[in-house]
Write an enzyme that holds these catalytic residues in place. Structure first.
Site, PDB file in Angstrom:
ATOM      1  N   HIS A   1      -1.587  80.379  25.148  1.00  0.00           N
ATOM      2  CA  HIS A   1      -2.815  81.144  25.341  1.00  0.00           C
ATOM      3  C   HIS A   1      -2.764  81.804  26.719  1.00  0.00           C
ATOM      4  O   HIS A   1      -2.315  81.208  27.680  1.00  0.00           O
ATOM      5  CB  HIS A   1      -4.064  80.270  25.192  1.00  0.00           C
ATOM      6  CG  HIS A   1      -4.044  79.025  26.017  1.00  0.00           C
ATOM      7  ND1 HIS A   1      -3.252  77.922  25.708  1.00  0.00           N
ATOM      8  CD2 HIS A   1      -4.696  78.704  27.156  1.00  0.00           C
ATOM      9  CE1 HIS A   1      -3.439  76.974  26.608  1.00  0.00           C
ATOM     10  NE2 HIS A   1      -4.308  77.432  27.504  1.00  0.00           N
TER      11      HIS A   1
ATOM     12  N   ASN B   1     -13.360  80.858  27.162  1.00  0.00           N
ATOM     13  CA  ASN B   1     -12.923  79.540  27.612  1.00  0.00           C
ATOM     14  C   ASN B   1     -14.150  78.633  27.725  1.00  0.00           C
ATOM     15  O   ASN B   1     -15.149  79.020  28.337  1.00  0.00           O
ATOM     16  CB  ASN B   1     -12.223  79.675  28.976  1.00  0.00           C
ATOM     17  CG  ASN B   1     -11.521  78.417  29.399  1.00  0.00           C
ATOM     18  OD1 ASN B   1     -11.985  77.311  29.169  1.00  0.00           O
ATOM     19  ND2 ASN B   1     -10.391  78.580  30.054  1.00  0.00           N
TER      20      ASN B   1
ATOM     21  N   HIS C   1      -4.810  83.545  29.803  1.00  0.00           N
ATOM     22  CA  HIS C   1      -6.120  83.598  30.443  1.00  0.00           C
ATOM     23  C   HIS C   1      -6.389  84.989  30.999  1.00  0.00           C
ATOM     24  O   HIS C   1      -5.499  85.621  31.575  1.00  0.00           O
ATOM     25  CB  HIS C   1      -6.190  82.589  31.596  1.00  0.00           C
ATOM     26  CG  HIS C   1      -6.117  81.178  31.146  1.00  0.00           C
ATOM     27  ND1 HIS C   1      -7.243  80.406  30.940  1.00  0.00           N
ATOM     28  CD2 HIS C   1      -5.063  80.381  30.851  1.00  0.00           C
ATOM     29  CE1 HIS C   1      -6.878  79.206  30.545  1.00  0.00           C
ATOM     30  NE2 HIS C   1      -5.556  79.162  30.475  1.00  0.00           N
TER      31      HIS C   1
END
Length: 189
Positions: free
Chosen positions: A150, A80, A152
């Protein structure tokens, strides 16, 4: 703290700046790189797949340039750019799809496998004590890029929420993203 190359101001100038409050013994920590995220830099302007979507664009770059840690059959793991903690990465399907229920069985399996492998690699590299794992489904739920799903994977350690975020609203990341990517890629199971 030092002045940035783009700033003509020194830390002493900032402390004396009108409007920052009553002078006190605290040195301020500034994180101007976060403005790119706050202002939506690189955020897609449409929900369409293609070059305008960073998650569609990244697989076309080298792993080092894209900060991709590992490529699977249907998904990939990437650091990220705006991490909550060191080693924060995301597992992203190659296919541009917004909703988890739209994933194929193969995509679900690969996202799951890569998430498990991400946890193993992060534990190997940094000894994470735990993880926050999840995805925000839709802009209303907090997804920064809602059109491309997406997941995490955020490593956590006992005491990782110390005085810095609690008092200074600042997160300290002790390592550059390319160095983190190299460590995780090397330790990927």
């Amino acid at each position: 703290m030092t002045d940035t190359p783009d700033s003509p101001y020194t830390p002493e100038d900032v402390v004396r700046q009108d409007g920052v409050g009553v002078p006190d013994p605290f040195m301020r920590l500034w994180t101007p790189h976060r403005m790119a995220y706050i202002e939506g830099e690189n955020k897609p302007t449409s929900d369409e797949a293609g070059a305008g979507c960073p998650f569609c664009r990244l697989p076309g770059l080298t792993d080092v340039d894209a900060l991709i840690v590992h490529r699977g059959a249907a998904a990939y793991a990437v650091l990220n750019l705006y991490p909550y903690n060191p080693g924060h990465l995301m597992v992203v399907p190659y296919r541009h799809v917004a909703d988890y229920t739209e994933l194929t069985e193969a995509e679900v399996a690969d996202v799951s496998t890569l998430t498990r492998q991400a946890m193993q690699a992060i534990r190997t590299v940094s000894g994470a004590h735990g993880f926050n794992i999840g995805m925000n489904q839709g802009e209303i739920a907090g997804a920064g890029i809602a059109a491309h799903l997406h997941q995490h994977v955020v490593p956590r350690w006992a005491g990782d929420t110390n005085f810095m975020p609690a008092i200074a609203h600042t997160k300290v990341l002790p390592q550059l993203l390319p160095d983190t990517r190299a460590l995780l890629a090397k330790s990927w199971p």
